[in-house]
Design an enzyme around this catalytic site. Structure first.
Site, short mmCIF file in Angstrom:
data_model
loop_
_atom_site.label_atom_id
_atom_site.label_comp_id
_atom_site.label_asym_id
_atom_site.label_seq_id
_atom_site.Cartn_x
_atom_site.Cartn_y
_atom_site.Cartn_z
N LYS A 103 1.31 -1.12 0.21
CA LYS A 103 0.48 -0.59 -0.25
C LYS A 103 0.35 0.90 -0.06
O LYS A 103 2.00 1.19 0.49
CB LYS A 103 -0.81 -0.27 1.01
N GLU A 138 -1.82 -0.40 -9.05
CA GLU A 138 -3.28 -0.54 -9.15
C GLU A 138 -3.56 0.75 -8.72
O GLU A 138 -3.20 1.60 -7.91
CB GLU A 138 -3.56 -1.17 -7.97
N LYS A 173 -14.27 -6.95 -7.57
CA LYS A 173 -14.02 -7.40 -5.83
C LYS A 173 -16.34 -7.07 -5.75
O LYS A 173 -17.11 -6.05 -6.56
CB LYS A 173 -13.87 -6.01 -5.05
#
Length: 321
Positions: free
Chosen positions: A144, A195, A240
């Site tokens: 992240k 991403e 998702k």
């Protein structure tokens, strides 16, 4: 009592989890339960403020479904956590009623284990290096990021886990200049994919930028109808269930992405094994999976998914499907 029921549940995390938009110490999920004919089906959704969702709102959407709601009634809900929880609960109930597994109802092949990434929270470089060292045995680490000063973080993770395959998730936190500054270092540091580098709505700027590694859309893609506008901007989509609104919608997005020549990553919100279980079906044959939500929890649900060196395994029927 027959009908739809919804409960908010909190699951503490093993440690605080931070992304570019903020940090949390617990996962708050909504569990949908369909009770009908002496059987109970369950599904889980994770309300996500980024998409304008609240726990109260998701609870109300599920509870408002009529007792006899079928697939069509559930599909009429807007894409999001409520529809996901209800869709998965209905499928779980249908599988129990028919005494078969959910994949048999859907005409899908029996699933197998899927290798999954493990996510490293956004932190100072020294802390991220330490976490990477602890998790260096894992084959795929998702990092992240999402600040203007991410190169030291990424270098620290690579030092901590010199052999792991690295995925980078900026969570919309970069500008085009931030992305360009990191571009020359992505291959050097062995990054396999980036991403959502730019905010949703601003990603048209990606069309003319260099792409040393594949780019994956996350916040910019929810349902199959979103795929055409991604072409030329991204190489992959993150599917998702909480964004798409359930298993059926996630499968449709997966198939639309593949038909358009995009690769597929199957991801998750931070939730329990009940949320990951249907996602394992979508992840069959996907290029990447990021279904590590239960690994971030201090305690999971009873009869949780099995995670081992082969990845995340399909659910036992006592959990879901």
């Amino acid at each position: 009592m027959d009908g739809w029921h919804a409960d908010a549940e909190s699951f503490p995390l093993r440690r605080a989890f931070a992304i570019s938009r903020g940090a949390r110490a617990e996962a708050v999920v909504v569990t949908a339960r369909l009770c009908r004919g002496g059987l109970e089906g369950r599904g889980e959704g994770v309300p996500y403020a980024r998409y304008g969702e609240t726990v109260a709102g998701v609870l109300a959407q599920v509870a408002a479904l009529p007792p006899d709601a079928d697939e069509e009634a559930v599909a009429a809900l807007p894409p999001g956590a409520a529809r996901n929880a209800a869709d998965c609960a209905l499928l779980d109930w249908r599988a129990k009623r028919a005494s078969v597994r959910a994949w048999d109802l859907l005409g899908l092949p029996a699933p197998g284990p899927v290798p999954t990434a493990f996510t490293l929270s956004l932190d100072e470089p020294s802390a991220m290096e330490g976490r990477a060292r602890e998790e260096a045995h894992r084959p795929i680490l998702k990092v992240k990021l999402g600040t203007p000063a991410d190169l030291p973080r990424l270098e620290a993770v690579r030092r901590g886990a010199p052999r792991a395959r690295l995925l980078v998730d900026a969570n919309e936190g970069w500008t085009a200049d931030d992305y360009l500054a990191l571009c020359p270092h992505l291959l050097r540091l062995g990054v396999a994919l980036v991403e959502q580098p730019l905010p949703e709505g601003e990603d048209e700027a990606l069309r003319g930028l260099p792409r040393p590694v594949p780019l994956c859309a996350d916040e910019s893609v929810h349902v199959a109808a979103d795929v055409p506008r991604l072409l030329g901007l991204y190489d992959s989509v993150n599917v998702k269930l909480d964004k798409a609104g359930g298993l059926g919608a996630a499968l449709a997005l997966r198939d639309a992405a593949r038909a358009a020549g995009l690769s597929v990553m199957v991801g998750c919100m931070v939730g329990t094994s009940l949320a990951m279980a249907p996602a394992v079906l979508v992840a069959q044959g996907a290029a990447l999976a990021d279904l590590d939500g239960p690994l971030l929890l201090a305690q999971d649900r009873p009869r949780p998914l099995l995670y081992d060196e082969r990845g995340v395994h399909p659910p036992e029927r006592e959990l879901w499907g």
